[in-house]
Each structure stands twice: as structure tokens, then as C-alpha cells.
Design an enzyme around this catalytic site. Sequence first.
Site: not given
Ligand code: APR
Length: 227
Positions: A104, A171
Amino acid sequence: MKKLIVFSGAGMSAESGLKTFRDNDGLWENYKVEEVATPQAWKENPELVLHFYNLRRRQLSQVEPNSAHYLISELENKFDVTVITQNIDDLHERAGSENVLHLHGELKKVRSEKHYNLIYDWQYKDIQLGDLCEKGTQLRPHVVWFGEDVPEMNRALQIAQEAEILIVIGTSLNVYPAANIAYSVNQNCDCYLIDPNPPTLNGNQKFTIIEGGAIEGMNSIIKKLIA
Ligand code: APR
């Protein structure tokens, strides 16, 4: 050396102090994503978009990789590691990971809004309206906004197909096409998922789920992989 892929998302950097996207009432650091991370937002209010990413760049300059980032870079002593990340931060690189593919984009790079291939290293500086590429058009963050193509996707899928070990970490697997990485490894790949709130998985692969934060989860995986 066995090929090991780490597929990381926002939770990877949560323990460094960077907020995830979907754990905060749909807001990203107090902004609605559609106001700051879409081509429409850039068209309608480029000043706000630049301001938002300027804040993210300043914030990034003040945080550090956490020990999960360092444990991932240490895996390179035993495995042929590629990190495929959805994160735009540089914390994997700062922890020493050599092969990092940013699906991204990257916060520390900028590009011309018209000439896609004119990409510049910008470090942690602000971008202002009026900062131009060499062909005279406005610079924008080198990030993939909602609704935009993911140019690195095919390369990432090819790498994933060769993986012998996959670690999915932090994620929600909500955003496609990126989430396909978790489902594109072949059937005999050894798959792990680390998340305090593990997402539902759609593919056929069997995952070992480690319910916990990135640091806790990586500590437990290291023990398994480097026994
Ligand atoms: N350690 C590991 N995981 C964690 C922690 C932690 N300390 N705290 C939260 N999480 C987890 C959450 O439970 C969730 O499943 O991280 C995940 C974050 O998910 P999202 O906020 O949806 O992030 P992501 O999957 O990276 O989003 C994907 O969406 O907004 C767009 O482009 C942006 O790259 C991003 C994409």
C-alpha cells in the site's frame, strides 16, 4: 534456506504506538478514511489530505520498531525471509528486515500526481501544495488509496506462492486484493496467524492461530521455528 513470508498489517505496529484502522470506530487517527485516503478526497480537499499524511509522517519519525519487528528481522539468520506489508510505515526496515514489499505504498516516499513513475524519497518532511515533480505537477503521498490499483500485488502473489512458511500478523484481512496473500500459499505451506482478535479465515489452508499481540505472538513463533 526455507522461504518464509511475513504478511503484516496495522496490528504489527500497534505496540510501537501507531493505531490500527479498524479498532477505532472506523476512524483512522480521528479522521474518516474517505476524507483522507481516497482519490475523491484528494480531488476535493488536497490540503486536508496532505495535512493528514504530514501528521502521519511526523508521528512516524517519533516512534520506534517494537520487538516483534526485530524478531522478524532476526528470522533472516535462519530463513529466506520476505516481508509483504500493508503498512506504509518504515518500521520493518528500521528493525533491519532486508526484503520488504509495501503493498500500500510508503509514507516516506512521494510521487507525481500525474506521472506515476516519478517517485521520490521524501523522508519525514511535510508535503505542501506547490511542491512539484520535475515535470511541474503536484506531489502526493506515495500510498495506495481506497479504490486505487495495487501495483505490487502480482509480485507479492508470486512470492507468496513459493512460501514454505507463512506468518500473518496484525491484519483484519478486510481489505482486498491485499488479503488474498493469506490465501495464496500452496497447501503444504506451514501457516501461522498472530492477532489478539483473530479474523475469520476464508481459504482452505490450516493456520496455527496465536491469539495475542505481535510481540507475544512472535516470541512464541520464534520458539517453534528455531527450536
Ligand atoms: N498485535 C497484533 N495485532 C493487533 C494488535 C497487536 N498489538 N492490536 C490489534 N491488532 C489486530 C486487530 O485485531 C486487527 O485484526 O490488527 C488488525 C488490524 O486490522 P486493520 O486495522 O483492519 O488493519 P489492516 O488489516 O492492516 O488494514 C488493511 O486497510 O485502511 C486500509 O490501506 C489500509 O493497509 C491498510 C488496510
